[in-house]
Design a protein around this motif. Structure first.
Motif, PDB file in Angstrom:
ATOM      1  N   ASN A 186      -4.047   5.664  -1.372  1.00 18.00           N
ATOM      2  CA  ASN A 186      -5.472   5.917  -1.558  1.00 18.00           C
ATOM      3  C   ASN A 186      -6.344   4.859  -0.888  1.00 18.00           C
ATOM      4  OD1 ASN A 186      -4.973   8.187  -3.018  1.00 18.00           O
ATOM      5  ND2 ASN A 186      -5.168   7.209  -5.025  1.00 18.00           N
ATOM      6  N   GLU A 187      -5.781   3.674  -0.674  1.00 17.13           N
ATOM      7  CA  GLU A 187      -6.554   2.576  -0.106  1.00 17.13           C
ATOM      8  C   GLU A 187      -6.608   2.628   1.418  1.00 17.13           C
ATOM      9  OE1 GLU A 187      -8.232   0.007  -1.737  1.00 17.13           O
ATOM     10  OE2 GLU A 187      -7.938   1.360  -3.422  1.00 17.13           O
ATOM     11  N   HIS A 188      -5.653   3.294   2.054  1.00 20.01           N
ATOM     12  CA  HIS A 188      -5.551   3.274   3.505  1.00 20.01           C
ATOM     13  C   HIS A 188      -5.417   4.693   4.052  1.00 20.01           C
ATOM     14  CE1 HIS A 188      -4.972  -1.043   3.188  1.00 20.01           C
ATOM     15  NE2 HIS A 188      -4.089  -0.791   2.253  1.00 20.01           N
ATOM     16  N   THR A 189      -5.655   4.826   5.337  1.00 18.53           N
ATOM     17  CA  THR A 189      -5.511   6.117   5.990  1.00 18.53           C
ATOM     18  C   THR A 189      -4.442   6.021   7.064  1.00 18.53           C
ATOM     19  OG1 THR A 189      -7.240   5.535   7.576  1.00 18.53           O
ATOM     20  CG2 THR A 189      -7.933   6.716   5.601  1.00 18.53           C
ATOM     21  N   GLY A 190      -4.028   7.166   7.590  1.00 21.56           N
ATOM     22  CA  GLY A 190      -3.030   7.171   8.650  1.00 21.56           C
ATOM     23  C   GLY A 190      -1.620   7.097   8.106  1.00 21.56           C
ATOM     24  N   VAL A 191      -0.714   6.471   8.902  1.00 19.59           N
ATOM     25  CA  VAL A 191       0.691   6.355   8.522  1.00 19.59           C
ATOM     26  C   VAL A 191       0.830   5.310   7.423  1.00 19.59           C
ATOM     27  CG1 VAL A 191       2.993   5.739   9.326  1.00 19.59           C
ATOM     28  CG2 VAL A 191       1.447   7.032  10.818  1.00 19.59           C
ATOM     29  N   HIS A 192       1.589   5.627   6.394  1.00 20.20           N
ATOM     30  CA  HIS A 192       1.778   4.725   5.247  1.00 20.20           C
ATOM     31  C   HIS A 192       3.193   4.159   5.299  1.00 20.20           C
ATOM     32  CE1 HIS A 192      -1.978   6.336   3.822  1.00 20.20           C
ATOM     33  NE2 HIS A 192      -1.490   7.563   3.857  1.00 20.20           N
ATOM     34  N   ARG A 193       3.294   2.844   5.217  1.00 25.38           N
ATOM     35  CA  ARG A 193       4.576   2.176   5.436  1.00 25.38           C
ATOM     36  C   ARG A 193       4.784   1.077   4.398  1.00 25.38           C
ATOM     37  NH1 ARG A 193       5.016  -0.035  11.357  1.00 25.38           N
ATOM     38  NH2 ARG A 193       5.245   2.190  11.764  1.00 25.38           N
TER      39      ARG A 193
ATOM     40  N   THR B  43       5.354  10.115  -2.765  1.00 26.76           N
ATOM     41  CA  THR B  43       3.892  10.039  -2.618  1.00 26.76           C
ATOM     42  C   THR B  43       3.474   9.914  -1.156  1.00 26.76           C
ATOM     43  OG1 THR B  43       3.905   7.637  -2.914  1.00 26.76           O
ATOM     44  CG2 THR B  43       3.637   8.985  -4.888  1.00 26.76           C
ATOM     45  N   GLY B  44       4.432  10.068  -0.245  1.00 29.31           N
ATOM     46  CA  GLY B  44       4.083  10.073   1.169  1.00 29.31           C
ATOM     47  C   GLY B  44       4.252   8.753   1.882  1.00 29.31           C
ATOM     48  N   MET B  45       4.872   7.747   1.239  1.00 35.33           N
ATOM     49  CA  MET B  45       5.095   6.454   1.879  1.00 35.33           C
ATOM     50  C   MET B  45       6.395   6.479   2.671  1.00 35.33           C
ATOM     51  SD  MET B  45       2.500   4.516   0.929  1.00 35.33           S
ATOM     52  CE  MET B  45       2.934   2.783   1.036  1.00 35.33           C
ATOM     53  N   ASN B  46       6.373   5.956   3.880  1.00 35.37           N
ATOM     54  CA  ASN B  46       7.585   5.761   4.672  1.00 35.37           C
ATOM     55  C   ASN B  46       8.179   4.407   4.320  1.00 35.37           C
ATOM     56  OD1 ASN B  46       7.415   8.195   6.178  1.00 35.37           O
ATOM     57  ND2 ASN B  46       5.819   7.268   7.442  1.00 35.37           N
ATOM     58  N   VAL B  47       9.468   4.379   4.035  1.00 34.82           N
ATOM     59  CA  VAL B  47      10.132   3.185   3.516  1.00 34.82           C
ATOM     60  C   VAL B  47      11.043   2.580   4.581  1.00 34.82           C
ATOM     61  CG1 VAL B  47      11.682   2.289   1.743  1.00 34.82           C
ATOM     62  CG2 VAL B  47      10.031   4.084   1.164  1.00 34.82           C
TER      63      VAL B  47
ATOM     64  N   GLY C  95       7.484 -11.153   2.594  1.00 31.20           N
ATOM     65  CA  GLY C  95       6.080 -11.461   2.833  1.00 31.20           C
ATOM     66  C   GLY C  95       5.757 -11.491   4.315  1.00 31.20           C
ATOM     67  N   LEU C  96       6.625 -12.135   5.101  1.00 35.52           N
ATOM     68  CA  LEU C  96       6.418 -12.220   6.550  1.00 35.52           C
ATOM     69  C   LEU C  96       6.447 -10.847   7.204  1.00 35.52           C
ATOM     70  CD1 LEU C  96       6.441 -13.818   9.319  1.00 35.52           C
ATOM     71  CD2 LEU C  96       8.938 -13.690   9.159  1.00 35.52           C
ATOM     72  N   LEU C  97       7.475 -10.050   6.893  1.00 39.34           N
ATOM     73  CA  LEU C  97       7.681  -8.785   7.582  1.00 39.34           C
ATOM     74  C   LEU C  97       6.690  -7.705   7.140  1.00 39.34           C
ATOM     75  CD1 LEU C  97      11.568  -8.893   7.614  1.00 39.34           C
ATOM     76  CD2 LEU C  97      10.044  -9.125   9.579  1.00 39.34           C
ATOM     77  N   THR C  98       6.198  -7.794   5.919  1.00 43.14           N
ATOM     78  CA  THR C  98       5.151  -6.856   5.492  1.00 43.14           C
ATOM     79  C   THR C  98       3.956  -6.961   6.426  1.00 43.14           C
ATOM     80  OG1 THR C  98       5.836  -6.983   3.174  1.00 43.14           O
ATOM     81  CG2 THR C  98       3.596  -6.219   3.611  1.00 43.14           C
ATOM     82  N   ASN C  99       3.581  -8.190   6.720  1.00 46.11           N
ATOM     83  CA  ASN C  99       2.437  -8.415   7.592  1.00 46.11           C
ATOM     84  C   ASN C  99       2.773  -8.121   9.051  1.00 46.11           C
ATOM     85  OD1 ASN C  99       0.858 -10.803   9.345  1.00 46.11           O
ATOM     86  ND2 ASN C  99      -0.424  -9.709   7.889  1.00 46.11           N
ATOM     87  N   SER C 100       3.900  -8.627   9.550  1.00 41.20           N
ATOM     88  CA  SER C 100       4.204  -8.489  10.979  1.00 41.20           C
ATOM     89  C   SER C 100       4.542  -7.056  11.364  1.00 41.20           C
ATOM     90  CB  SER C 100       5.353  -9.422  11.376  1.00 41.20           C
ATOM     91  OG  SER C 100       6.583  -8.983  10.838  1.00 41.20           O
ATOM     92  N   MET C 101       5.058  -6.264  10.417  1.00 38.85           N
ATOM     93  CA  MET C 101       5.390  -4.870  10.709  1.00 38.85           C
ATOM     94  C   MET C 101       4.242  -3.926  10.365  1.00 38.85           C
ATOM     95  SD  MET C 101       9.400  -4.791   9.497  1.00 38.85           S
ATOM     96  CE  MET C 101       9.790  -3.262  10.366  1.00 38.85           C
ATOM     97  N   ARG C 102       3.098  -4.526  10.043  1.00 43.60           N
ATOM     98  CA  ARG C 102       1.861  -3.757   9.763  1.00 43.60           C
ATOM     99  C   ARG C 102       2.061  -2.762   8.621  1.00 43.60           C
ATOM    100  NH1 ARG C 102       1.842  -7.213  13.432  1.00 43.60           N
ATOM    101  NH2 ARG C 102       0.345  -7.179  15.166  1.00 43.60           N
ATOM    102  N   ALA C 103       2.800  -3.187   7.610  1.00 47.15           N
ATOM    103  CA  ALA C 103       3.053  -2.308   6.463  1.00 47.15           C
ATOM    104  C   ALA C 103       1.879  -2.357   5.493  1.00 47.15           C
ATOM    105  CB  ALA C 103       4.341  -2.718   5.761  1.00 47.15           C
ATOM    106  N   ASP C 104       1.753  -1.329   4.700  1.00 45.46           N
ATOM    107  CA  ASP C 104       0.726  -1.288   3.658  1.00 45.46           C
ATOM    108  C   ASP C 104       1.148  -2.076   2.432  1.00 45.46           C
ATOM    109  OD1 ASP C 104      -1.168   0.911   4.756  1.00 45.46           O
ATOM    110  OD2 ASP C 104       0.827   1.799   4.897  1.00 45.46           O
ATOM    111  N   LEU C 105       2.464  -2.291   2.314  1.00 46.63           N
ATOM    112  CA  LEU C 105       3.001  -2.835   1.074  1.00 46.63           C
ATOM    113  C   LEU C 105       4.378  -3.425   1.331  1.00 46.63           C
ATOM    114  CD1 LEU C 105       3.148  -2.875  -2.154  1.00 46.63           C
ATOM    115  CD2 LEU C 105       4.087  -0.567  -1.949  1.00 46.63           C
TER     116      LEU C 105
END
Length: 448
Positions: free
Chosen positions: A38-45, A70-74, A86-96
């Motif tokens: 709900n917080e983001h649009t586009g591809v969810h990762r 719920t539509g999240m790609n894991v 923590g590092l890879l969440t940010n570097s891989m442009r993940a939502d979570l």
């Protein structure tokens, strides 16, 4: 909005016992997926890492089911240290980002920690909102929008390169013999490989995980084997990590154990000399020794204290613009390089100082004389409320009066286990023991 599922470091408990059940993990995955969808649009990762606990397979699958519904790609990283998530969440442009681990706890326990898209742990307010969504139930995606799951094979190597990049260019650890105890946990491959690649002579222990031996008589909470290995092999340094490698205990060349306070003192003093310590302050929790505070004051630096939990340390660091913080227990946070505590990264910083100065670990890590500190834990049942007992409250008031101007007292509930922690600092050893034992006795009676 209050939190019931979340403690100081995510959701944690005994596997297959509420709240650490498969059903709850599915619901939690669906709730957090719904929240970030709900917080983001586009591809969810979302990226998911885990330590080596047997129950990690179960929770990895359960969370994946909830998230993909719920539509999240894991993206599944497999066993990696918490800071890698923590590092890879940010570097891989993940939502979570999600780490499945109970850190230093026994193998029967497990936990679920969440990281936002910036790689930092979620705030209390966000966790409370996610709890509310758990209560509301799943909001499934349409059949065509169900998420996918994929294994990522090189996540560990990306993290290892980041670790090495935190050292000065060209610096090597040639000639340094290092014992590293990986606690049969998430860093069982990462830590020995990084140290070897930097040129150290590595003696690795705690590197044969079987799903049930994580933290078992090894690692940062049980350093005896590492102490023995340092002495037997004549090592220059021992590094003890915990199950998810976000904390460290160091052992110097004499076999003496060095806690997080001394490591932070070393780094703060060095960074201040190089004009790298932002805000002229170190952020630590109420558990850090009074000796550390006096050490910093003698150098014109400040100690900013927070409540217990590396998440609260990081929140204060970000709010105040500070770049160094941590906990006495060994979480060392360096936000110039990482978004959470990183035990191996802290160990590399100590080794870097040893290589740069050609000084022994014992010289570098004995920066202040700790004020005598005594900590005892009392386990209590689910229905007990020992801190509300009038006799416990009276014992605490009496101790505070006797310590006035002489030391300090800290009584708190653990955020990760059903324990009351009773801690006091005082240079009068007899008074210290008397006050702590008196409070412990009353808490034990109230908890019975």
């Amino acid at each position: 909005m209050t939190r019931k599922l979340f403690g100081t470091d995510g959701v944690r408990g005994t596997a297959n016992t509420w709240p650490m059940t498969v059903d709850l993990a599915v619901s939690l995955g669906a709730a957090v997926g719904r929240y970030f969808r709900n917080e983001h649009t586009g591809v969810h990762r979302v990226v998911i890492g885990k330590d080596t606990r047997l129950s990690g397979y179960m929770f990895e699958n359960a969370l994946t089911a909830g998230l993909t519904s719920t539509g999240m790609n894991v993206l599944l990283l497999g066993p990696v240290p918490t800071p890698a998530v923590g590092l890879l969440t940010n570097s891989m442009r993940a939502d979570l980002g999600i780490m499945i681990s109970a850190s230093h706890n026994p193998a029967a326990d497990n936990g679920i920690k969440f990281f936002g898209p910036d790689g930092f742990k979620l705030s209390d307010a966000m966790e409370a909102e996610i709890e509310a969504l758990v209560a509301e139930g799943v909001d499934p995606a349409k059949p065509g929008n169900i998420g996918r799951a994929k294994r990522i094979d090189d996540g560990r190597f990306r993290y290892q390169e980041r670790l090495k990049s935190t050292l000065p260019s060209g610096l090597r650890l040639d000639g340094l013999r290092v014992v590293v105890d990986c606690a049969n946990g998430a860093a069982y491959r990462t830590a020995p490989e990084v140290l070897w690649e930097l040129g150290a002579d590595v003696i690795a222990i705690g590197t044969v995980p079987d799903g049930l031996n994580i933290n078992a008589e090894c690692g940062s909470t049980h350093p005896a084997k590492a102490v023995e290995a340092v002495r037997t092999h004549g090592a220059d340094l021992g590094i003890c990590l915990d199950g998810d490698a976000d904390r460290i205990i160091v052992i110097d060349e004499t076999g003496e154990i060095v806690d997080g306070d001394q490591i932070m003192a070393l780094l703060a003093a060095r960074w201040a000399e190089e004009d790298r310590l932002k805000g002229g302050a170190l952020v630590a929790t109420v558990m850090s020794n009074l000796g550390l505070e006096r050490f910093l004051q003698s150098r014109g630096l400040r100690l900013e204290r927070t409540k217990v939990g590396d998440r609260y340390v990081v929140e204060r660091m970000r709010a105040g613009g500070y770049n160094l913080g941590g906990e006495q227990s060994g979480h060392i946070v360096m936000t110039d390089f990482a978004t959470t505590g990183d035990g191996l990264m802290a160990g590399l910083q100590v080794l870097s100082e040893m290589a740069r100065t050609n000084r022994a670990a014992s010289e570098l890590t004995r920066n202040f004389a700790p004020v005598p500190q005594l900590l005892k834990n009392v386990r209590y049942g689910a229905e007990a409320r020992p801190l509300e007992d009038p006799r416990v409250m009276a014992a605490i008031r009496d101790a505070e009066e006797k310590l006035l101007g002489k030391g300090r007292l800290l009584i708190r509930k653990s955020g990760t286990e059903p324990l009351i922690r009773v801690m006091a600092e005082c240079e009068d050893d007899a008074l210290l023991v008397s006050l702590v034992d008196g409070i412990v006795a009353e808490v034990e009676t109230a908890a019975a």
